[in-house]
Write an enzyme that holds these catalytic residues in place. Sequence first.
Site, mmCIF file in Angstrom:
data_model
loop_
_atom_site.group_PDB
_atom_site.id
_atom_site.type_symbol
_atom_site.label_atom_id
_atom_site.label_comp_id
_atom_site.label_asym_id
_atom_site.label_seq_id
_atom_site.Cartn_x
_atom_site.Cartn_y
_atom_site.Cartn_z
ATOM 1 N N ASP A 92 0.713 -1.246 -0.015
ATOM 2 C CA ASP A 92 0.000 -0.081 -0.098
ATOM 3 C C ASP A 92 0.826 1.299 -0.027
ATOM 4 O O ASP A 92 1.990 1.265 0.616
ATOM 5 C CB ASP A 92 -0.844 -0.042 1.498
ATOM 6 C CG ASP A 92 -1.826 1.128 1.089
ATOM 7 O OD1 ASP A 92 -2.800 1.356 0.419
ATOM 8 O OD2 ASP A 92 -1.633 2.134 2.301
ATOM 9 N N HIS A 126 4.554 7.168 -0.911
ATOM 10 C CA HIS A 126 5.158 7.648 0.268
ATOM 11 C C HIS A 126 6.154 7.221 1.051
ATOM 12 O O HIS A 126 6.281 7.654 2.270
ATOM 13 C CB HIS A 126 3.687 7.751 1.058
ATOM 14 C CG HIS A 126 2.667 8.498 0.387
ATOM 15 N ND1 HIS A 126 2.404 9.732 0.002
ATOM 16 C CD2 HIS A 126 1.555 7.816 -0.130
ATOM 17 C CE1 HIS A 126 1.208 10.004 -0.702
ATOM 18 N NE2 HIS A 126 0.815 8.856 -0.724
ATOM 19 N N GLU A 144 1.203 -0.442 -4.949
ATOM 20 C CA GLU A 144 0.316 0.569 -5.546
ATOM 21 C C GLU A 144 1.032 1.922 -5.350
ATOM 22 O O GLU A 144 1.192 2.493 -4.377
ATOM 23 C CB GLU A 144 -0.724 0.635 -4.200
ATOM 24 C CG GLU A 144 -1.831 2.058 -4.813
ATOM 25 C CD GLU A 144 -2.202 2.528 -3.555
ATOM 26 O OE1 GLU A 144 -3.251 3.308 -3.685
ATOM 27 O OE2 GLU A 144 -1.800 2.531 -2.385
#
Length: 498
Positions: free
Chosen positions: A235, A239, A265
Site C-alpha cells: 500500500d 509515500h 500501489e
Amino acid sequence: MHNPTILQCFHWYSPGGGTLWPEVAERAATFNDIGINMVWLPPPCKGSEGEHSIGYDTYDLFDLGEFFQKGSVATKYGTREQLHQAIDALHQYDIAVLLDVVVNHKMGADEKERVQVNPVNEQDRNQIHHDVIDCEAWTRYTFPARQGQYSKFIWDYKCFSGVDRIENPAQDGVFKIINDYTGDGWNDQVDDENGNFDYLMGSNIDYRNRAVTEEIKYWARWVMSQTHCDGFRLDAVKHIPAWFYKEWIEHVQEVAPKPLFIVAEYWANDVTKLQQYIDQVDSQTMLFDVPLHMKFHEASLKGSDYDMREIFTGTLVEADPFHAVTLVANHDTQPLQALEAPVETWFKPLAYALILLRENGVPSVFYPDLYGARYEDTGGDGERYHIEMPVVDKLESLILARQRFAHGVQTLWFDHPNCIAFSRSGTTEAPGCVVVMSNSDAGEKTLELGENYANKTWIDFLGNQDQRISTDETGTGVFTCPGGNVSVWVIEEALQRT
C-alpha cells in the site's frame, strides 16, 4: 501459474461484522471454477477503529483478530481463526493468497509523549519552518493487550518523522518530528507531489531508524510463517522510500519458501514515474497500471468520441508489460472514495475484455464488478448518496474465457477509432479466440487469420450475438460485435472440447 488472474476480494464498503473471511472460505470453490487463481485480501491487521476499521489505519501489525484491542477481538473481516480458515480454503483449490501490507503509518497510539516539532507547509512539504514547538503527540504504541506476544517492540516518537495533530498546544496540520533519526528533512526516493510526499497521515513511519526497518522485516517473516501467504500487495508506496522497499522485498524473497508475487500501489497517472519506481527497486515488484485505469475512465465518459486506437498509449502495460497489473477499478476509485474515477457501467465489459484476454499484464478483477455492491456515504459536497454498483455483464464468462481461450500469439487490429479487434492464435494444447469491440455502433472486422483457421465455424462465447461466423479456405472471416459492446469469438469445435 497458468494465466494468473487476481480478484480483489473486498471493497471500501464491504460489510462488517466478521463476515468477509467466512465468505471467502465459502466462495473458494466458485473462484476456482471461473478461473480466479489469486485472491487479494484486505489488510488483516487490527486498525485504530477495531472492528469498524477498513484496515488502512494500522494499529497493531501483530494482531490478526486475536486480541481485545480497540474495542474488539475480531477485525472488521473476522477473527484470526477465520482468516486461517479462509486461506486454507483458498489453498485447497490452489488459489494464491496476497496480503495487503500497510506500513506507511500507524494510528491509534496508546500514549502521548512530549515531543518537539517543526510546522510544515502542507502544499510544499520541503518548507519546514525553523520554529520549534514543544508539545504532546500520540506517538507511543505499547499494545498492552498483546503484552509482548509475537513482538516486544515498543514504538515511540523516534520511530516516526511526522504527525498531523499535536496537543498542548492543540493544532492540526503537518508537523515534522525532531529526533535523532529524522535529520533536517523528509525521506528521499518518494513522490514529489507537494514537494515531498513522504508524509501522508497519522504517525508517519521513518525508515531511517534502523530498528524500525528490522521490525518490519521481522513482521514480514512472522506473517508469512503464520498465514502461509503467497505474496503481498504493498500500500501507498509513493509515500515510502523506494530504497526501503528494495531492501525489504529482497529480504522477504530470500526467506520465503517459494517465490512471492508482489504488486505495489504507486498511484500516479504518469508512466514515467511508475517506470522510475520499478528501476529504484531493481524491478522486484509489479505495479498497478494507473494510466490504463484512467484511460478506461476517460473512454467510458467520452463514448464514441474516444479514439479506441489510443487506449493503451502511455500505459505501463504498453511500456513494461512484465511489471504491469491491469485493473478496471479498485477500492480507492469506486464512487465516493478519495481517488474516485469510476469506469461507466456500459464500458466495463470492454475494459475487462482488454485486460483479461490480451497476453500482456496480470489482470485484477474488482469484487463489486463480479458480485455487485450497495452502500451509502457522504460525498465531498456534504450530501448523502446511495450507491449501487451492478454486476458487470458477462464478467464471469470473460474470466472463464481467459483460462479457456486466451492462449498463443496475439495480433492486433487497432485500425479504427471506434471498432478494434485482437486475436489469440491458440497453441497445440489450448485454443485461441478473436475479440471484437465497439464504443459506438455495431462493428465488424474482416480478419485474415491464416490457413490454420480455414473453414472454421465460430460462435460468440459471451452470447452477445446468436449467429455463427464462418472463415473461408484462407482463414478469412467477417467478425462482428454489438454496438457499445464486445464479442469473443471461439471455434465451435474447440468450445465443445474444452
